[in-house]
Design a protein around this motif. Structure first.
Motif, PDB file in Angstrom:
ATOM      1  N   LEU A   1     -19.442   2.700  28.429  1.00 30.48           N
ATOM      2  CA  LEU A   1     -20.393   3.469  27.628  1.00 30.48           C
ATOM      3  C   LEU A   1     -20.158   3.342  26.130  1.00 30.48           C
ATOM      4  CD1 LEU A   1     -20.487   6.833  29.649  1.00 30.48           C
ATOM      5  CD2 LEU A   1     -22.151   4.969  29.719  1.00 30.48           C
TER       6      LEU A   1
ATOM      7  N   ASN B   1     -19.877   1.010  23.583  1.00 29.58           N
ATOM      8  CA  ASN B   1     -20.687   0.295  22.605  1.00 29.58           C
ATOM      9  C   ASN B   1     -22.044   0.955  22.399  1.00 29.58           C
ATOM     10  OD1 ASN B   1     -18.774  -1.691  21.987  1.00 29.58           O
ATOM     11  ND2 ASN B   1     -19.385  -2.944  23.727  1.00 29.58           N
ATOM     12  N   ASN B   2     -22.693   1.347  23.497  1.00 27.11           N
ATOM     13  CA  ASN B   2     -23.995   1.988  23.369  1.00 27.11           C
ATOM     14  C   ASN B   2     -23.888   3.341  22.677  1.00 27.11           C
ATOM     15  OD1 ASN B   2     -24.258   0.123  25.944  1.00 27.11           O
ATOM     16  ND2 ASN B   2     -26.327   0.452  25.156  1.00 27.11           N
TER      17      ASN B   2
ATOM     18  N   VAL C   1     -23.202   2.868  18.872  1.00 26.84           N
ATOM     19  CA  VAL C   1     -24.356   2.402  18.096  1.00 26.84           C
ATOM     20  C   VAL C   1     -25.472   3.447  18.076  1.00 26.84           C
ATOM     21  CG1 VAL C   1     -26.189   0.665  18.000  1.00 26.84           C
ATOM     22  CG2 VAL C   1     -23.833  -0.028  18.493  1.00 26.84           C
ATOM     23  N   GLU C   2     -25.804   3.986  19.257  1.00 26.39           N
ATOM     24  CA  GLU C   2     -26.951   4.889  19.358  1.00 26.39           C
ATOM     25  C   GLU C   2     -26.677   6.265  18.756  1.00 26.39           C
ATOM     26  OE1 GLU C   2     -28.011   5.072  23.469  1.00 26.39           O
ATOM     27  OE2 GLU C   2     -28.133   2.881  23.671  1.00 26.39           O
TER      28      GLU C   2
ATOM     29  N   ASN D   1     -30.411  10.226  29.767  1.00 21.87           N
ATOM     30  CA  ASN D   1     -29.047   9.861  29.390  1.00 21.87           C
ATOM     31  C   ASN D   1     -28.342  11.014  28.688  1.00 21.87           C
ATOM     32  OD1 ASN D   1     -26.696   8.582  28.723  1.00 21.87           O
ATOM     33  ND2 ASN D   1     -27.602   7.178  27.238  1.00 21.87           N
TER      34      ASN D   1
ATOM     35  N   TYR E   1     -24.498  11.187  27.308  1.00 24.58           N
ATOM     36  CA  TYR E   1     -23.146  10.676  27.150  1.00 24.58           C
ATOM     37  C   TYR E   1     -22.127  11.806  27.314  1.00 24.58           C
ATOM     38  CZ  TYR E   1     -25.090   6.293  25.357  1.00 24.58           C
ATOM     39  OH  TYR E   1     -25.756   5.110  25.230  1.00 24.58           O
TER      40      TYR E   1
ATOM     41  N   ILE F   1     -27.915  -7.342  28.920  1.00 25.19           N
ATOM     42  CA  ILE F   1     -26.922  -6.319  29.248  1.00 25.19           C
ATOM     43  C   ILE F   1     -26.925  -5.995  30.736  1.00 25.19           C
ATOM     44  CG2 ILE F   1     -28.550  -4.481  28.636  1.00 25.19           C
ATOM     45  CD1 ILE F   1     -24.700  -4.367  28.402  1.00 25.19           C
ATOM     46  N   GLU F   2     -28.115  -5.952  31.363  1.00 25.44           N
ATOM     47  CA  GLU F   2     -28.151  -5.613  32.788  1.00 25.44           C
ATOM     48  C   GLU F   2     -27.461  -6.682  33.628  1.00 25.44           C
ATOM     49  OE1 GLU F   2     -32.360  -7.077  31.632  1.00 25.44           O
ATOM     50  OE2 GLU F   2     -30.763  -5.815  30.804  1.00 25.44           O
TER      51      GLU F   2
END
Length: 395
Positions: free
Chosen positions: A28, A30-31, A34-35, A159, A161, A235-236
């Motif tokens: 989780l 990197n996402n 960035v996000e 989502n 996190y 990514i998937e």
């Protein structure tokens, strides 16, 4: 006899708890960075450097053992790892992510060091390869379940996190508390030396450990990056490839442990490094995404053969040296983690093939060194050079 009175279930629970927390943190990160925290390449570079510092300082584990028993220290390390993971998403700022990463990494690297140490102390030499293979298999299936769980959650729900990090970290903390309360304290079979030292007779183990760390960094940093940069791997597909890796490791790791028992550490490592030379040279010139994927899977599977380095050390070590040498060897393994990514990153800018050819050269050095392992290593016969010297002396 209850399984709670045995050492192997404790080793298994520590490995599972470790994997749940770290796999979630890693997949989780990197996402989230960035996000939520608006990270750029500069911040993620700083974070990854901070993450490796506790690994480089793993030798300090032996100093902490002056104050706390190894088993308790390992359990507290799992709880620390879980706590650092659980609080990761509380504040989406660079400073908070740096702080929680250090906490997580301290727990993770100490736990890895202590788990290796306890495994080599608690397992009999004839069973160690198989059991270490089984533990690696348990880590793989745990990672597979974690990734599937995250994938299904993200597909079905909005989502969060915060929820995912809290859940993974909380489970790891819960497993740590279970280990603390449910298991008795297992006495050391041999009292461990609680000081730092390097032994001349372990020189081959130190070198193999250092080169293994260098090879690991090339795979971790650049193999996946090649797929994304050169072949536009989405990514998937990277997540799917990680799942395939985990499934293959789950199936193959116990068999590799058995293979090491049958053919010995010397032949197992010769097999590993011969294969790695082919893999790295192929990486350097690959032009097909299908071949690149196959190389990625093969590269990852060769990691399981590295069990042979641990069991080689177990056979040559003074039993009282295992804890201290495990902590020092973890630091040796991480020297490359501090130096190589940045240095080879510069090489990558000019010629990515050169990075993998350097990897092939590292594998060649490892191959030549592995040939020095005796067919039946024991204390006093740590290398084939020592065997030759002993034979000359006895003439």
């Amino acid at each position: 006899m209850s399984i709670l009175n045995e050492r192997k279930p404790l080793l298994l629970l520590l490995a599972v708890g470790n994997t749940i927390a770290f796999a979630t943190w890693q997949v989780l990160l990197n996402n989230f960075a960035v996000e939520q925290a608006a990270f750029t390449g500069e911040e993620i570079g700083v974070l990854q450097s901070l993450r490796e510092i506790p690994g480089f300082l793993a030798f300090t584990a032996i100093l902490v053992m002056l104050l706390i028993r190894q088993q308790n220290f390992a359990i507290l390390s799992l709880i620390t790892l879980g706590f650092g993971t659980a609080i990761t998403a509380f504040y989406p700022t660079a400073g908070w992510l740096y702080f929680t990463t250090v906490i997580m990494s301290v727990g993770f690297h100490y736990l890895e060091t202590l788990h290796s140490s306890l495994s080599l102390q608690w397992l009999e030499k004839d069973e160690a390869p198989q059991v270490l293979g089984q533990l690696l298999s348990a880590r793989a299936i745990t990672k597979f379940i974690v990734l599937i769980g995250i994938y299904l959650y993200l597909a079905l729900f909005a989502n969060s996190y915060m929820l995912l990090y809290l859940l993974a970290g909380g489970i790891a903390v819960g497993i740590g508390l279970l280990c603390w309360t449910a298991f008795p304290h297992f006495e050391e079979k041999v009292a461990q030396r609680k000081q730092l030292f390097l032994r001349r007779q372990y020189w081959l183990y130190y070198l193999l450990t250092f080169l293994a760390g260098a090879r690991r960094q090339i795979f971790v940093v650049f193999a996946g990056f090649l797929l994304v940069e050169k072949f536009d791997f989405p990514i998937e597909n990277m997540v799917l490839l990680t799942l395939v890796n985990a499934a293959l490791t789950f199936w193959l790791a116990p068999k590799i442990g058995t293979l090491i028992s049958l053919i010995g550490e010397r032949r197992a490592l010769i097999l590993e490094y011969s294969g790695l030379i082919i893999v790295f040279v192929s990486y350097a010139f690959v032009d097909s995404v299908a071949v690149a994927i196959a190389l990625f899977l093969l590269d990852h599977l060769f990691f399981a053969l590295a069990i042979a380095i641990k069991t080689y050390f177990q056979k040559i070590a003074d039993p009282a040296d295992i804890a201290a040498t495990s902590s020092i060897s973890f630091t040796i393994n991480h020297i490359a983690a501090v130096v190589l990514p940045a240095a080879l990153g510069l090489v990558w800018v000019f010629n990515h093939s050169a990075v993998f050819l350097i990897g092939a050269a590292i594998a060649l050095c490892s191959l030549l060194l592995s040939m020095l392992i005796p067919d039946h290593p024991v204390q006093g016969m740590e290398t084939r050079l020592a065997v030759s010297t002993a034979l000359q002396t006895n003439k």
